[in-house]
Motif scaffolding. Structure first.
Motif, PDB file in Angstrom:
ATOM      1  N   PHE A  25       7.268   7.876   2.698  1.00 32.92           N
ATOM      2  CA  PHE A  25       7.417   7.773   4.156  1.00 32.92           C
ATOM      3  C   PHE A  25       6.045   7.768   4.830  1.00 32.92           C
ATOM      4  CE2 PHE A  25       7.213  10.134   8.157  1.00 32.92           C
ATOM      5  CZ  PHE A  25       7.985   9.318   8.987  1.00 32.92           C
ATOM      6  N   ASP A  26       5.209   8.720   4.482  1.00 33.15           N
ATOM      7  CA  ASP A  26       3.907   8.863   5.147  1.00 33.15           C
ATOM      8  C   ASP A  26       2.982   7.695   4.815  1.00 33.15           C
ATOM      9  OD1 ASP A  26       4.125  11.822   6.230  1.00 33.15           O
ATOM     10  OD2 ASP A  26       4.943  11.782   4.199  1.00 33.15           O
ATOM     11  N   ASN A  27       2.973   7.287   3.544  1.00 34.93           N
ATOM     12  CA  ASN A  27       2.125   6.149   3.168  1.00 34.93           C
ATOM     13  C   ASN A  27       2.571   4.870   3.876  1.00 34.93           C
ATOM     14  OD1 ASN A  27       0.353   7.556   1.536  1.00 34.93           O
ATOM     15  ND2 ASN A  27       1.580   7.258  -0.317  1.00 34.93           N
ATOM     16  N   TYR A  28       3.870   4.651   3.916  1.00 31.38           N
ATOM     17  CA  TYR A  28       4.383   3.461   4.603  1.00 31.38           C
ATOM     18  C   TYR A  28       4.043   3.526   6.090  1.00 31.38           C
ATOM     19  CZ  TYR A  28       7.502  -0.076   6.499  1.00 31.38           C
ATOM     20  OH  TYR A  28       7.996  -1.166   7.172  1.00 31.38           O
ATOM     21  N   PHE A  29       4.234   4.683   6.687  1.00 31.17           N
ATOM     22  CA  PHE A  29       3.990   4.821   8.125  1.00 31.17           C
ATOM     23  C   PHE A  29       2.534   4.529   8.474  1.00 31.17           C
ATOM     24  CE2 PHE A  29       2.739   7.342  11.842  1.00 31.17           C
ATOM     25  CZ  PHE A  29       3.617   6.823  12.790  1.00 31.17           C
ATOM     26  N   TRP A  30       1.601   5.155   7.746  1.00 23.59           N
ATOM     27  CA  TRP A  30       0.191   5.041   8.106  1.00 23.59           C
ATOM     28  C   TRP A  30      -0.452   3.741   7.633  1.00 23.59           C
ATOM     29  CZ3 TRP A  30      -1.585   7.820  11.844  1.00 23.59           C
ATOM     30  CH2 TRP A  30      -1.018   9.082  12.099  1.00 23.59           C
ATOM     31  N   LEU A  31       0.013   3.197   6.529  1.00 25.66           N
ATOM     32  CA  LEU A  31      -0.634   2.011   5.963  1.00 25.66           C
ATOM     33  C   LEU A  31       0.031   0.701   6.367  1.00 25.66           C
ATOM     34  CD1 LEU A  31      -1.365   3.346   2.360  1.00 25.66           C
ATOM     35  CD2 LEU A  31      -2.920   3.253   4.338  1.00 25.66           C
ATOM     36  N   GLU A  32       1.272   0.774   6.860  1.00 29.35           N
ATOM     37  CA  GLU A  32       1.964  -0.459   7.245  1.00 29.35           C
ATOM     38  C   GLU A  32       2.479  -0.427   8.693  1.00 29.35           C
ATOM     39  OE1 GLU A  32       4.548  -2.322   4.344  1.00 29.35           O
ATOM     40  OE2 GLU A  32       3.812  -0.964   2.789  1.00 29.35           O
ATOM     41  N   HIS A  33       3.231   0.617   9.039  1.00 28.87           N
ATOM     42  CA  HIS A  33       3.857   0.636  10.365  1.00 28.87           C
ATOM     43  C   HIS A  33       2.821   0.793  11.481  1.00 28.87           C
ATOM     44  CE1 HIS A  33       7.231   0.788  13.037  1.00 28.87           C
ATOM     45  NE2 HIS A  33       6.907   1.991  13.499  1.00 28.87           N
ATOM     46  N   VAL A  34       1.921   1.756  11.336  1.00 32.91           N
ATOM     47  CA  VAL A  34       0.913   1.965  12.386  1.00 32.91           C
ATOM     48  C   VAL A  34      -0.019   0.760  12.526  1.00 32.91           C
ATOM     49  CG1 VAL A  34      -1.110   3.336  13.068  1.00 32.91           C
ATOM     50  CG2 VAL A  34       1.005   4.486  12.402  1.00 32.91           C
ATOM     51  N   PRO A  35      -0.574   0.203  11.441  1.00 32.05           N
ATOM     52  CA  PRO A  35      -1.407  -1.002  11.618  1.00 32.05           C
ATOM     53  C   PRO A  35      -0.661  -2.156  12.289  1.00 32.05           C
ATOM     54  CG  PRO A  35      -1.767  -0.063   9.452  1.00 32.05           C
ATOM     55  CD  PRO A  35      -0.614   0.689  10.044  1.00 32.05           C
ATOM     56  N   SER A  36       0.617  -2.316  11.969  1.00 32.45           N
ATOM     57  CA  SER A  36       1.403  -3.378  12.592  1.00 32.45           C
ATOM     58  C   SER A  36       1.530  -3.163  14.099  1.00 32.45           C
ATOM     59  CB  SER A  36       2.796  -3.431  11.952  1.00 32.45           C
ATOM     60  OG  SER A  36       3.631  -4.326  12.634  1.00 32.45           O
ATOM     61  N   LYS A  37       1.834  -1.932  14.498  1.00 29.72           N
ATOM     62  CA  LYS A  37       1.980  -1.610  15.923  1.00 29.72           C
ATOM     63  C   LYS A  37       0.626  -1.661  16.640  1.00 29.72           C
ATOM     64  CE  LYS A  37       6.410  -0.995  16.132  1.00 29.72           C
ATOM     65  NZ  LYS A  37       7.258  -1.884  16.952  1.00 29.72           N
ATOM     66  N   TYR A  38      -0.427  -1.240  15.943  1.00 33.50           N
ATOM     67  CA  TYR A  38      -1.777  -1.272  16.524  1.00 33.50           C
ATOM     68  C   TYR A  38      -2.208  -2.726  16.762  1.00 33.50           C
ATOM     69  CZ  TYR A  38      -6.719  -0.014  17.115  1.00 33.50           C
ATOM     70  OH  TYR A  38      -7.985   0.167  17.616  1.00 33.50           O
TER      71      TYR A  38
END
Length: 218
Positions: A25-38
């Motif tokens: 969950f954390d790896n996906y959130f920080w490495l994929e979801h956050v960069p996408s939203k950023y």
């Protein structure tokens, strides 16, 4: 591998992410979801976004700000705590955790979650899993304003949870945290070799470890 001698342990300190809960969950959130939203928020490609975020990571690892959602919200201009809810379905237990915690209760061991996660993240994960109902206490390093990598964290912890360091076990997937606990004097230390179910196991640890909790014998 040196496994815990349970008759010599009263208190079990447990990391949360990568130990009790799947680090995916954390790896996906920080490495994929956050960069996408950023990228979306700042008009960048995802590669440019990740490159910018990576610059922000430098020097922060192991500090309280590394784990602070408020800090990352300010830095990125994104509502980080809210964004975690977008992918909350990825929050889940690692294998055999619930059985292990049930055994700890049956053996009369005091179980305390000690996590570097921000309280907003802790609250979401407890809401999603009910993990807080399976242990005796949940402590975030943000409560003390000191990360677990700091010796001061353990001083604060012992004042709140008076434990005998010679009769205490810490289970954590972070080598830096285990080294900090070892330096402070916690006798029993165990690492997790497979914190993220979607990545290959980690084996370069000088601490004894397990892949899953069913490897622990009683």
């Amino acid at each position: 591998m040196t496994m815990p001698e349970w008759q010599e342990i009263d208190t079990v300190l447990l990391d949360m992410d990568g130990t009790l809960l799947d680090l995916h969950f954390d790896n996906y959130f920080w490495l994929e979801h956050v960069p996408s939203k950023y990228a979306e928020h700042h008009g960048l490609t995802e590669e440019e976004a990740l490159a910018e975020l990576n610059k922000s990571f430098v020097g922060l690892r192991g500090t309280l700000n590394w784990y602070c959602l408020d800090h990352w919200s300010e830095l990125t201009g994104l509502p980080i705590a809210e964004l975690k809810r977008d992918v909350q379905e990825k929050i889940g237990f690692r294998p055999h955790v619930e059985d292990f915690l049930d055994t700890m209760k049956r053996l009369g061991k005091r179980t305390v979650i000690v996590t570097n996660a921000h309280r907003d993240s802790v609250n979401l994960k407890m809401e999603r899993t009910g993990l807080d109902k399976l242990v005796d206490h949940v402590i975030s390093s943000h409560d003390y304003q000191e990360p677990k990598e700091s010796q001061a964290f353990w001083d604060h912890l012992q004042r709140e949870e008076p434990f005998d360091k010679d009769r205490t076990l810490l289970i954590d997937d972070s080598q830096a945290v285990l080294e900090s606990a070892e330096k402070w004097g916690i006798h029993w230390l165990l690492t997790i070799f497979h914190p993220d179910s979607q990545k290959a196991p980690v084996t370069d640890s000088r601490f004894p470890g397990i892949h899953h909790f069913d490897e622990i014998k009683f």
